[in-house]
Write an enzyme that holds these catalytic residues in place. Structure first.
Site, PDB file in Angstrom:
ATOM      1  N   GLU A 212       1.501   0.310  -4.924  1.00 25.14           N
ATOM      2  CA  GLU A 212       1.022   1.583  -5.444  1.00 25.14           C
ATOM      3  C   GLU A 212       2.213   2.525  -5.497  1.00 25.14           C
ATOM      4  O   GLU A 212       2.737   2.905  -4.446  1.00 25.14           O
ATOM      5  CB  GLU A 212      -0.033   2.177  -4.514  1.00 25.14           C
ATOM      6  CG  GLU A 212      -1.344   1.432  -4.475  1.00 25.14           C
ATOM      7  CD  GLU A 212      -2.328   2.117  -3.531  1.00 25.14           C
ATOM      8  OE1 GLU A 212      -3.428   2.470  -3.983  1.00 25.14           O
ATOM      9  OE2 GLU A 212      -2.005   2.303  -2.353  1.00 25.14           O
TER      10      GLU A 212
ATOM     11  N   ASP B   1       0.841  -1.196   0.000  1.00 27.73           N
ATOM     12  CA  ASP B   1       0.000   0.000   0.000  1.00 27.73           C
ATOM     13  C   ASP B   1       0.880   1.252   0.000  1.00 27.73           C
ATOM     14  O   ASP B   1       1.871   1.323   0.736  1.00 27.73           O
ATOM     15  CB  ASP B   1      -0.879  -0.034   1.258  1.00 27.73           C
ATOM     16  CG  ASP B   1      -1.889   1.087   1.296  1.00 27.73           C
ATOM     17  OD1 ASP B   1      -2.757   1.114   0.414  1.00 27.73           O
ATOM     18  OD2 ASP B   1      -1.807   1.934   2.208  1.00 27.73           O
TER      19      ASP B   1
END
Ligand code: CA
Length: 673
Positions: free
Chosen positions: A385, A356
Site C-alpha cells: 500500500e 501493509d
C-alpha cells in the site's frame, strides 16, 4: 614549585569530581538511537543444536539481561533464571548446554536500575500460547513429509500473476465449505471439498478459478487482545490480525493446538506445501509498519524507543493510526525487516509479500529488501500500500509512497486511482464509478488500463488522483476494485445504486471484474468477488464475527454464471499475452486507445500480435452506460470473442460491418486472426 603542584592536584580533583557528578546526574549526553552500536552478525535470537541452544539479544542500553527458562508456554515458575553475558556491538548472549528442545523462555532487560517486563525476543521463531514466551525448537522437526522437495510453482513474468486475497478463516468457516478443519491452516490442505450443489470449494475452487497466488491476510502471530489463542476453538472470535506481536512466528489461533509451539509451524508449512502442490503460490501480508502494542511490544521491552519514530517532542509518531510507527530507516530495524522477510522465504517457502502501509517505510529499506529477496529468487513478488494512515516525521520524498513507486526496485503498489474510478471513492459510499454510470472517469480508466505507466494517449491532468504516471513498468501496478478493506464490491454497488435491480448490479459487478482482469498490470481479486461476496453492508469487518466475514459457498450455486464469467476471464487472460504485457514500452507500442466521443465508454486496440499473442489484433470495449453503444471499428475482419456472459476464443460471431453494437453495462472483446 610546591604551590604549582598543589594547584595541579586540586585542578585534577575538580575535573574528576565534575566528571563523576556529570555521569551520576546524567549530564553526559546519552547516546541517540543513531549512535547505538550496530550488530553485523546474522545470528540474533535462539539457535538450536543437539548439543546447545545459543541465544543472542541486541540491547545496547541494557545494564543486565537475564533469561527465564520454563517447562511450558504459559503458567508455572521458571525452571532456571540465567544471566546473559555482554559482548560487542550491544549484543548479550548465553549458551544453554545440552538438547534444550521443547523448553520455553523469556528475556528480561534491566535499564536505569529497573527490570523491564519479561518478553520473547523480537527474533523468536517459535512461541507458546498467545506468544508470551519463546520456544526452543529444532525447526527441521516441524517440516512436513516431502518438505525438502517443495517447490514454488512456475512463474515466468510478474504480469502473469493473478492475486486472490483471503483470510484463513473465511475460506472454511461456513458450513457450506464442506471443509473439516474450519478456520484453520489445515483447511487449506483439504481437497475434494464441495458445497451442497456439489461444486468445488476451498483449494479446489481456487484451482478451478485459475488464480496463481493466494495472498493471506496476516498469518504472523498477532495480539492476544484481538484473538485469545487459549480459548476453545468454538469461542466466537475473529480478527484480521493487523496488530503484530511476534513477527517471525505463525499465528496460533489458526493451528489445531496453539499451546504447543511446534504445531502452528508445522501446519502452516503443510498449508503452503498443499498450495504449492496445486500450482498456487503463497503471499504473506506483512505489517512491519507498527506493533500491536507500544509499551508491551517485543521491541520496547528489549530496546525502549529505538525501533520507533518519534516526533520532535519525543513522543511516538503514528503514521499507522495504531499508536506508533516503526523506524525502518534505523539500522537495526532495517536489518530486522530484511532478516525477518528472508526467514519467511527460506524457512516457510513463502513466495512474496504484501506490505501493509508501505508508505511508512523508507525507499532505501524497501529496495534493500527487494535486492535481498530477489537474490534468493528473482520471481518473489513484493507489493504494498503506497500510502499511510497518518502523517510521518520522515519526509515524503524518502518514503515508499505510491508516487515514488518508479523509484522502487521490483516492487508494486495498489492503484487506488483505478479502484475508485471503477466504483467511486471508498470514502464516499454513495458515489458511483465508471461501472455504475458515473461519467468523466474515462481518463482514470485509461490510466488504469495502461497500469499507471507513461502512455502518450493518457491526459494525466484529468486522472482522479495521480497527475503523473507512477509505475515505471506495468507489474508495478496492482489492478483491483475491492479488497478486505471497505465494502465488498457487491455491497458497494447495493449502497451506491439503490435504483438498480439485481440484474443490473450483476452486470456492473461483471464489468468491473472484466476491467480488472483484462487490463495491463497485476490483477488482484478479493476472495469471493466471483461469488458476489457480501459482508452484509459492514464496511470495516476487522473484528466482525464469522457470520459477516465467511465465504458462503452456497452463492457459488446461486450465482454460478458470475463465477463462470470470472473463471473464463482468467482463462482468457492466461491464454493471451496481449493482456499482460511485461513492459511499458510494449504497451506504448501495441496499445492504442480508439477515438470514442461518448462518455463512460473506453475502447482500445492491441495490435500486431502484442507480446507474441497469436491474435493479430484485438479490440477491447468497456461500456459503463445503461444504453447500447455503437463503436466504429478499425479496418479489418473482426469477430466477437467476448460478449455478455459468453467468452469463446473461437469466435461467437463475425462482424460484417465497420462498426459494432455493445450492450449497456458490459465489456466486449473482438479479435482479428
Ligand atoms: Ca496470536
Amino acid at each position: 614549585m610546591r604551590t604549582i603542584c598543589i594547584f595541579s592536584i586540586l585542578f585534577v580533583l575538580v575535573l574528576l569530581w565534575t566528571a563523576c557528578r556529570g555521569a551520576k546526574s546524567g549530564l553526559s549526553a546519552p547516546l541517540t538511537y543513531d549512535q547505538y552500536p550496530v550488530y553485523t552478525g546474522k545470528d540474533l535470537g535462539m539457535n538450536w543444536s543437539p548439543s546447545a541452544a545459543v541465544f543472542k539479544l541486541w540491547s545496547p542500553p541494557a545494564e543486565a539481561v537475564q533469561m527465564h527458562l520454563y517447562e511450558r508456554g504459559s503458567g508455572g515458575s521458571p525452571l532456571q533464571t540465567l544471566p546473559l553475558k555482554k559482548g560487542k556491538q550491544g549484543v548479550w548472549s548465553i549458551s544453554l548446554k545440552g538438547d534444550m528442545q521443547g523448553k520455553y523462555y523469556t528475556v528480561q532487560v534491566r535499564i536505569g536500575g529497573q527490570w523491564l517486563a519479561e518478553t520473547p525476543d523480537p527474533y523468536a521463531k517459535a512461541v507458546g500460547v498467545n506468544g508470551r514466551r519463546g520456544m526452543i525448537l529444532d525447526l527441521s522437526s516441524t517440516n512436513p513429509a516431502g518438505w525438502a522437495a517443495d517447490k514454488r510453482p512456475p512463474q515466468a513474468a510478474f504480469t502473469d500473476i493473478i492475486l486472490y486475497e483471503l483470510h484463513v478463516r473465511d475460506l472454511s468457516s461456513h458450513l457450506s465449505s464442506g471443509i473439516r478443519h474450519s478456520g484453520k491452516y489445515l483447511g487449506l490442505t483439504e481437497m475434494g471439498t464441495t458445497n451442497a450443489g456439489d461444486q468445488s470449494t476451498g483449494v479446489d475452487h481456487l484451482k478451478e478459478l485459475g488464480v496463481t497466488h493466494l495472498h493471506l491476510l496476516p498469518v504472523f502471530d498477532y495480539r492476544h487482545t484481538s484473538v485469545d489463542e487459549s480459548l476453545p476453538a468454538q469461542t466466537p472470535q475473529y480478527n484480521w490480525g493487523y496488530d503484530p506481536e511476534n513477527y517471525n512466528v505463525p499465528e496460533g489461533s489458526y493451528a489445531t493446538d496453539a499451546a504447543d509451539g511446534a504445531v502452528r509451524i508445522r501446519e502452516f508449512k503443510q498449508a503452503i506445501q498443499a498450495l504449492h502442490n496445486n500450482g498456487i503460490r503463497v503471499i504473506m501480508d506483512v505489517v512491519y509498519n507498527h506493533t500491536g502494542s507500544t509499551t508491551e511490544s517485543v521491541f520496547n521491552r528489549v530496546v525502549p524507543g529505538y525501533y520507533y519514530r518519534q516526533n520532535a517532542d519525543g513522543k511516538y509518531s503514528d503514521a499507522s493510526a495504531c499508536g506508533n510507527e516503526t523506524a525502518s530507516e534505523r539500522a537495526m530495524m532495517r536489518k530486522y525487516m530484511i532478516e525477518s522477510l528472508r526467514y519467511w522465504v527460506q524457512e516457510y517457502h513463502i513466495d512474496g509479500f504484501r506490505v501493509d502501509l508501505m508508505g511508512i517505510h523508507d525507499i532505501e529499506t524497501m529496495n534493500l529488501i527487494s535486492a535481498d529477496l530477489h537474490a534468493i529468487d528473482p520471481t518473489i513478488f513484493i507489493y504494498g500500500e503506497g500510502w499511510t494512515a497518518g502523517g510521518s516525521p520522515l519526509p515524503d520524498s524518502l518514503r515508499a509512497l505510491k508516487a515514488n513507486t518508479h523509484r522502487l526496485d521490483r516492487i508494486a503498489a495498489f492503484s487506488d486511482d483505478f479502484r475508485d474510478a471503477l466504483k467511486g471513492s471508498v470514502f464516499k459510499h454513495e458515489e458511483r464509478g465508471f461501472v455504475s454510470g458515473r461519467p468523466d472517469e474515462e481518463e482514470s480508466i485509461k490510466f488504469g488500463i495502461v497500469a499507471s505507466t507513461m502512455h502518450p494517449q493518457v491526459d494525466y491532468r484529468k486522472v482522479n488522483y495521480s497527475k503523473a504516471p507512477w509505475a515505471k513498468e506495468p507489474f508495478q501496478t496492482i489492478t483491483y476494485v475491492d479488497c478486505h478493506d471497505n465494502h465488498t464490491l457487491w455491497d458497494r454497488l447495493a449502497i451506491s445504486c439503490q435504483d438498480a435491480n439485481e440484474a443490473e448490479r450483476i452486470r456492473m459487478h461483471k464489468l468491473a471484474g472484466a476491467m480488472v482482469l483484462i487490463s495491463q498490470g497485476v490483477p488482484f481479486l478479493h476472495a469471493g468477488v466471483e461469488l458476489l461476496r457480501s459482508k452484509q453492508g459492514v464496511e470495516n469487518s476487522f473484528q466482525s464475527p464469522d457470520s459477516i466475514n465467511r465465504i458462503d459457498w452456497n452463492r457459488k450455486t446461486q450465482y454460478v454464471s458470475v463465477h463462470n464469467y470470472f473463471s473464463r476471464l482468467i482463462r482468457l487472460r492466461k491464454a493471451h499475452p496481449a493482456f499482460r504485457m511485461p513492459s511499458a514500452e510494449l504497451i506504448r507500442t501495441h496499445l492504442k486507445f480508439l477515438d470514442v466521443s461518448d462518455k463512460n465508454l473506453v475502447a482500445y486496440q492491441l495490435s500486431n500480435h502484442a507480446n507474441g499473442d497469436r491474435w493479430k489484433n484485438i479490440v477491447v470495449i468497456f461500456n459503463g452506460n445503461k444504453e447500447t453503444k455503437t463503436i466504429q471499428l478499425p479496418r479489418g475482419k473482426w469477430s466477437v470473442v467476448m460478449e455478455g456472459d459468453e467468452i469463446d476464443e473461437q469466435g461467437i460471431r463475425v462482424v460484417m460491418r465497420p462498426f459494432v453494437e455493445l450492450g449497456g453495462i458490459s465489456a466486449m472483446i473482438l479479435k482479428e486472426d
